[in-house]
Design a protein around this motif. Structure first.
Motif, PDB file in Angstrom:
ATOM      1  N   ASP A   2       0.824  -1.205   0.000  1.00 31.01           N
ATOM      2  CA  ASP A   2       0.000   0.000   0.000  1.00 31.01           C
ATOM      3  C   ASP A   2       0.859   1.255   0.000  1.00 31.01           C
ATOM      4  O   ASP A   2       0.482   2.278  -0.595  1.00 31.01           O
ATOM      5  CB  ASP A   2      -0.969  -0.008   1.178  1.00 31.01           C
ATOM      6  CG  ASP A   2      -0.258  -0.097   2.532  1.00 31.01           C
ATOM      7  OD1 ASP A   2       0.919  -0.532   2.567  1.00 31.01           O
ATOM      8  OD2 ASP A   2      -0.881   0.268   3.547  1.00 31.01           O
ATOM      9  N   ASP A   3       2.039   1.202   0.633  1.00 35.42           N
ATOM     10  CA  ASP A   3       2.958   2.348   0.596  1.00 35.42           C
ATOM     11  C   ASP A   3       3.488   2.566  -0.814  1.00 35.42           C
ATOM     12  O   ASP A   3       3.636   3.714  -1.266  1.00 35.42           O
ATOM     13  CB  ASP A   3       4.119   2.118   1.560  1.00 35.42           C
ATOM     14  CG  ASP A   3       3.686   2.107   3.009  1.00 35.42           C
ATOM     15  OD1 ASP A   3       3.359   3.185   3.543  1.00 35.42           O
ATOM     16  OD2 ASP A   3       3.653   1.013   3.600  1.00 35.42           O
ATOM     17  N   ASN A  43       0.859   4.136  -2.868  1.00 37.45           N
ATOM     18  CA  ASN A  43       0.778   5.571  -2.587  1.00 37.45           C
ATOM     19  C   ASN A  43       1.882   6.334  -3.311  1.00 37.45           C
ATOM     20  O   ASN A  43       1.658   7.437  -3.832  1.00 37.45           O
ATOM     21  CB  ASN A  43       0.875   5.823  -1.083  1.00 37.45           C
ATOM     22  CG  ASN A  43       0.769   7.304  -0.751  1.00 37.45           C
ATOM     23  OD1 ASN A  43      -0.284   7.918  -0.927  1.00 37.45           O
ATOM     24  ND2 ASN A  43       1.854   7.890  -0.270  1.00 37.45           N
ATOM     25  N   ARG A  85       0.842   6.733  -6.775  1.00 34.10           N
ATOM     26  CA  ARG A  85      -0.180   7.778  -6.853  1.00 34.10           C
ATOM     27  C   ARG A  85       0.474   9.165  -6.874  1.00 34.10           C
ATOM     28  O   ARG A  85       0.102  10.044  -7.656  1.00 34.10           O
ATOM     29  CB  ARG A  85      -1.132   7.651  -5.665  1.00 34.10           C
ATOM     30  CG  ARG A  85      -2.272   8.661  -5.668  1.00 34.10           C
ATOM     31  CD  ARG A  85      -3.045   8.637  -4.368  1.00 34.10           C
ATOM     32  NE  ARG A  85      -3.739   7.369  -4.155  1.00 34.10           N
ATOM     33  CZ  ARG A  85      -3.452   6.481  -3.220  1.00 34.10           C
ATOM     34  NH1 ARG A  85      -2.435   6.729  -2.375  1.00 34.10           N
ATOM     35  NH2 ARG A  85      -4.136   5.375  -3.089  1.00 34.10           N
ATOM     36  N   GLU A  86       1.456   9.363  -5.999  1.00 27.88           N
ATOM     37  CA  GLU A  86       2.166  10.646  -5.952  1.00 27.88           C
ATOM     38  C   GLU A  86       2.867  10.932  -7.283  1.00 27.88           C
ATOM     39  O   GLU A  86       2.873  12.060  -7.774  1.00 27.88           O
ATOM     40  CB  GLU A  86       3.197  10.627  -4.820  1.00 27.88           C
ATOM     41  CG  GLU A  86       2.605  10.567  -3.421  1.00 27.88           C
ATOM     42  CD  GLU A  86       2.000  11.888  -2.987  1.00 27.88           C
ATOM     43  OE1 GLU A  86       2.367  12.939  -3.555  1.00 27.88           O
ATOM     44  OE2 GLU A  86       1.154  11.878  -2.078  1.00 27.88           O
ATOM     45  N   GLN A 142      -3.105  -3.276  -6.309  1.00 29.92           N
ATOM     46  CA  GLN A 142      -3.082  -2.123  -5.409  1.00 29.92           C
ATOM     47  C   GLN A 142      -2.581  -0.877  -6.133  1.00 29.92           C
ATOM     48  O   GLN A 142      -3.112   0.223  -5.945  1.00 29.92           O
ATOM     49  CB  GLN A 142      -2.230  -2.434  -4.182  1.00 29.92           C
ATOM     50  CG  GLN A 142      -2.833  -3.514  -3.293  1.00 29.92           C
ATOM     51  CD  GLN A 142      -2.192  -3.580  -1.921  1.00 29.92           C
ATOM     52  OE1 GLN A 142      -1.967  -2.552  -1.296  1.00 29.92           O
ATOM     53  NE2 GLN A 142      -1.918  -4.799  -1.439  1.00 29.92           N
ATOM     54  N   ALA A 188      -4.752   2.627  -6.991  1.00 28.33           N
ATOM     55  CA  ALA A 188      -4.226   3.912  -6.528  1.00 28.33           C
ATOM     56  C   ALA A 188      -4.044   4.893  -7.679  1.00 28.33           C
ATOM     57  O   ALA A 188      -4.417   6.068  -7.582  1.00 28.33           O
ATOM     58  CB  ALA A 188      -2.892   3.686  -5.805  1.00 28.33           C
ATOM     59  N   SER A 192      -7.351   6.073  -9.082  1.00 27.49           N
ATOM     60  CA  SER A 192      -8.126   6.912  -8.171  1.00 27.49           C
ATOM     61  C   SER A 192      -7.846   8.394  -8.375  1.00 27.49           C
ATOM     62  O   SER A 192      -8.695   9.235  -8.083  1.00 27.49           O
ATOM     63  CB  SER A 192      -7.837   6.521  -6.716  1.00 27.49           C
ATOM     64  OG  SER A 192      -6.532   6.918  -6.316  1.00 27.49           O
TER      65      SER A 192
END
Length: 474
Positions: free
Chosen positions: A187-188, A191, A194-195, A234, A238, A241
């Motif tokens: 999940d990290d 993320n 996503r960034e 995952q 991300a 989203s």
């Protein structure tokens, strides 16, 4: 004697870090052989082939070939994008200014082709050395290069910070670059992805991970496709989203082949060997269990795992790419992208960024992909390197006299816009080792797929490993 195809990881973030699965160690050659190859490349770049004859004579020979009698032609079934993946050294600001400028001009001349960058490694530094502390400087510079040269940006979401692999925050051990992200940090990593896609809105396509690095069950002799697919899902969620417009693809597995008598051999075979059953299992599982995908991405080489030498003529081994495309199309309508491809040369040919044989071998692979409906293909390392003996688009810009065209440059420049239009015919002579790409505008790219000269009545023979662009006039 051929070198092992399982090199150890490199330590520096600017090192190339060839994957054990797909990037063979280059054959060792004598200093004299290197010198002769360099002289041959100069002749090739100035004559359009390996060239004993000047360009006008070579073009006249190509024009004199009867392209209908004894030739078979296949129409490209749809558009195909060509692009590049920047690696360790690629027009960085640490390179000599004149060499960098020459290389940049070549890259700019290729038009709006995709330029792929890695999130970490292969020329970029750790983007998140500690949780929540981001460092985008090196990737910013690579994205700026794409903008300056008029390319389209693509991002490979690999590799991962050390702390996501169980290491201490704030430390980057490049020996561990190819290790797997631990599941508790998936999940990290999602993320971080996503960034990244929010920071770079110019990126319209992402590849999730690279060659399943670290995802292997050694004790079971198979890929950890369950673990990879979990990470992929995952990351997919991300990215979508915050950027529902972006194209996301995987699983970026090496479509290796093996000798037919190997215990890992599948029933899919050809003169080049047999497809390894293990990457086929990866694709089957990922297709059945991913939460969404916009394209499928794979990579491979023309030779079997553990082998270095190609079959002659070189389009024989290249047919493996078409066979793989067909196998994938039978299972999914997803567009096929070749994230990496490696075109080897026969044992008696010199390999390298300045090698006409490597250029022709690369074109043979492109021809097989184009015939079989691949939507895209990325050339690994557009800047030449002595550590990876495959075709590139300019000589090493790390050298003062670098950034020069290679035997592949003009042919690649010819192919990029025409394959994108989807209107190229790919031809093969039945009575010789000649092949050709033919465009609607009447221009042509003829290649000799072996070292043997091909006689042309009333004209100069077409030399071995020749690459001859023919314009639409005359």
């Amino acid at each position: 004697m051929r070198a092992s195809r399982r090199p150890s990881p490199r330590t520096s973030p600017r090192r190339l870090l060839p994957s054990p699965a797909s990037r063979p160690v280059p054959r060792r050659v004598s200093a004299l052989a290197v010198l002769l190859a360099g002289l041959l490349a100069v002749v090739s770049c100035t004559s359009g082939g390996t060239g004993e004859a000047p360009p006008s004579a070579l073009e006249a020979s190509a024009r004199a070939v009867d392209l209908e009698s004894g030739w078979t032609w296949e129409q490209q079934p749809g558009p195909m994008e060509l692009g590049v993946t920047h690696t360790q050294n690629s027009l960085d600001d640490t390179e000599p200014a004149a060499a960098r400028q020459r290389g940049s001009e070549i890259l700019s001349s290729l038009g709006q082709e995709y330029q792929n960058h890695h999130l970490m490694g292969f020329g970029t530094l750790n983007p998140e050395p500690s949780p929540g502390q981001f460092d985008w400087g090196s990737l910013d510079r690579r994205m700026q290069l794409t903008e300056e040269t008029g390319g389209k940006a693509m991002l490979t979401l690999c590799c991962g910070p050390d702390w996501m692999k169980g290491g201490p925050p704030g430390v980057t051990d490049w020996e561990k670059l190819e290790r797997q992200i631990k599941p508790e940090f998936f999940d990290d990593y999602a993320n971080l992805a996503r960034e990244a896609v929010q920071r770079y809105p110019q990126v319209d396509r992402v590849l999730v991970w690279n060659e399943l690095k670290g995802f292997y069950h050694q004790d079971e002799n198979r890929w950890d496709y369950e673990g990879y697919t979990d990470l992929y899902n995952q990351v997919y969620r991300a990215v979508k989203s915050v950027r529902p417009d972006i194209q996301v693809g995987g699983p970026y597995v090496v479509m290796s082949s093996v000798p037919p008598d190997s215990p890992d051999a599948s029933e899919i075979r050809g003169p080049w060997g047999a497809l390894d059953r293990r990457p086929l299992d990866v694709l089957e599982y990922w297709l059945a269990h991913n939460v969404g995908a916009d394209f499928i991405t794979v990579d491979g080489s023309t030779t079997n795992r553990g082998q270095q030498d190609a079959i002659s003529p070189v389009d024989v081994g290249a047919q493996k790419f078409a066979v793989i495309d067909q196998w994938i199309r039978e299972r999914t309508p997803l567009p096929i992208w070749w994230a990496e491809f490696y075109a080897n040369v026969p044992a008696d040919a010199q390999a390298g960024y300045d090698s006409p044989a490597s250029a022709v071998s690369t074109l043979a692979v492109i021809g097989a992909m184009a015939r079989s409906g691949s939507q895209g293909a990325l050339l690994w390392g557009p800047e030449g390197s002595d550590s990876l003996e495959y075709s590139s688009l300019w000589s090493p810009a790390t050298e003062e006299d670098g950034g020069r065209p290679t035997p592949l440059t003009d042919a690649w420049r010819w192919l990029v816009p025409r394959l994108r239009e989807g209107t190229v015919e790919i031809g093969r002579a039945q009575g010789s080792t000649l092949g050709a790409f033919r465009a609607e505008d009447g221009s042509m790219l003829m290649v000799n797929l072996s070292e043997d000269p091909v006689p042309v009545p009333g004209q100069q023979p077409i030399p071995g490993w020749a690459v001859i662009p023919v314009d639409s006039s005359g």
